[in-house]
Design an enzyme around this catalytic site. Sequence first.
Site, mmCIF file in Angstrom:
data_model
loop_
_atom_site.group_PDB
_atom_site.id
_atom_site.type_symbol
_atom_site.label_atom_id
_atom_site.label_comp_id
_atom_site.label_asym_id
_atom_site.label_seq_id
_atom_site.Cartn_x
_atom_site.Cartn_y
_atom_site.Cartn_z
ATOM 1 N N HIS A 1 39.808 54.461 40.352
ATOM 2 C CA HIS A 1 38.935 55.338 39.562
ATOM 3 C C HIS A 1 38.050 54.456 38.691
ATOM 4 O O HIS A 1 38.122 53.210 38.784
ATOM 5 C CB HIS A 1 39.770 56.335 38.749
ATOM 6 C CG HIS A 1 40.845 55.703 37.925
ATOM 7 N ND1 HIS A 1 40.583 54.804 36.914
ATOM 8 C CD2 HIS A 1 42.207 55.802 37.979
ATOM 9 C CE1 HIS A 1 41.710 54.415 36.360
ATOM 10 N NE2 HIS A 1 42.732 54.988 36.999
ATOM 11 N N GLU A 2 37.263 55.077 37.833
ATOM 12 C CA GLU A 2 36.306 54.325 36.997
ATOM 13 C C GLU A 2 36.990 53.274 36.115
ATOM 14 O O GLU A 2 36.372 52.280 35.760
ATOM 15 C CB GLU A 2 35.483 55.280 36.124
ATOM 16 C CG GLU A 2 34.220 55.789 36.781
ATOM 17 C CD GLU A 2 33.237 54.665 37.155
ATOM 18 O OE1 GLU A 2 33.021 53.754 36.343
ATOM 19 O OE2 GLU A 2 32.713 54.702 38.276
ATOM 20 N N GLY A 3 38.236 53.512 35.713
ATOM 21 C CA GLY A 3 38.960 52.518 34.917
ATOM 22 C C GLY A 3 39.116 51.223 35.710
ATOM 23 O O GLY A 3 38.813 50.132 35.226
ATOM 24 N N HIS A 4 39.580 51.363 36.957
ATOM 25 C CA HIS A 4 39.710 50.187 37.828
ATOM 26 C C HIS A 4 38.337 49.542 38.067
ATOM 27 O O HIS A 4 38.205 48.323 38.064
ATOM 28 C CB HIS A 4 40.295 50.581 39.188
ATOM 29 C CG HIS A 4 41.664 51.203 39.124
ATOM 30 N ND1 HIS A 4 41.908 52.506 39.500
ATOM 31 C CD2 HIS A 4 42.856 50.713 38.733
ATOM 32 C CE1 HIS A 4 43.203 52.775 39.363
ATOM 33 N NE2 HIS A 4 43.801 51.706 38.890
#
Length: 277
Positions: A32-35
Amino acid sequence: MKICRTIAELRAALAPLRDGTVGLVPTMGALHEGHLSLLRAARDECDTVVLSLFVNRTQFGESADLASYPRDEQRDLGAADGAGVDLVFVPSDEEMYPPGFQTWVEVEELGSLLEGTHRPGHFRGVATVVLKLFSIVRPDRAYFGQKDAQQVEVVRRMIRDLALEVELRVLPTIRDDDGLALSSRNALLTPDERRRALALPRALATRDRDAALAELRASNGLVVDYVEVADFDPPVLAGAVRIGSTRLIDNVVLEDGVTPVGSGPTGSDPRSDSGGR
Ligand code: AMP
């Protein structure tokens, strides 16, 4: 982008790239955007970016949690390609834990607080797999999210204690617009559970343990595992809750280490420190 499924393949692919800097982003997939924020930082700062995708069974307690963990390799590979990853390491369970495996890394005290109390053995699994990934990739820099503040603390301690030659880079927690920290496990929430999960970031945003607990107790259908101020670097107010069969963790940075009055923005500065240099 090259996909390597064995340690030998990855080492061979990295051999001609060792003159430049190597950045490693360890993940369990379901990107996801965190990764992606970690991958972007690695892309900016390193000549070669290695992403690992490995659902590490030894850091799971209950087998149901491991079985339900979201997996979508094809989608992850597309996202990795889009983020400019050079090498993806997708090892099998056997590759990481060969028959007879019996060597473990235990960060004793840090690994037994908070998450460690509720998930015995979790950080032993984390530290062991992270050290093994460091040994395979030999990165100059490794990228982790502040979202898992205790994991960062455990990895930092391991780097110092074992004099590992890797620079730890920590990036801020990425949240959805409504405040929920992005997590692969969010995909397991029903729409109603997801709405109720918002109580966790709302509670932590008080930056006060008692106020946070009061907020969570007022929320229906949440089981609170803990809400504690942790004397990490930086200090955080950390919490874990269970909603149905899903467990979520989150934290906010306490800039001055105590319950701040009129707090400012949090976690906006990526942090870095090096272990063995
Ligand atoms: P995971 O795949 O959950 O093991 O996470 C891989 C890495 O991504 C870890 O260093 C996490 O801390 C980081 N990460 C997970 N969620 C977030 C987020 N919402 N913001 C920033 N980093 C994250």
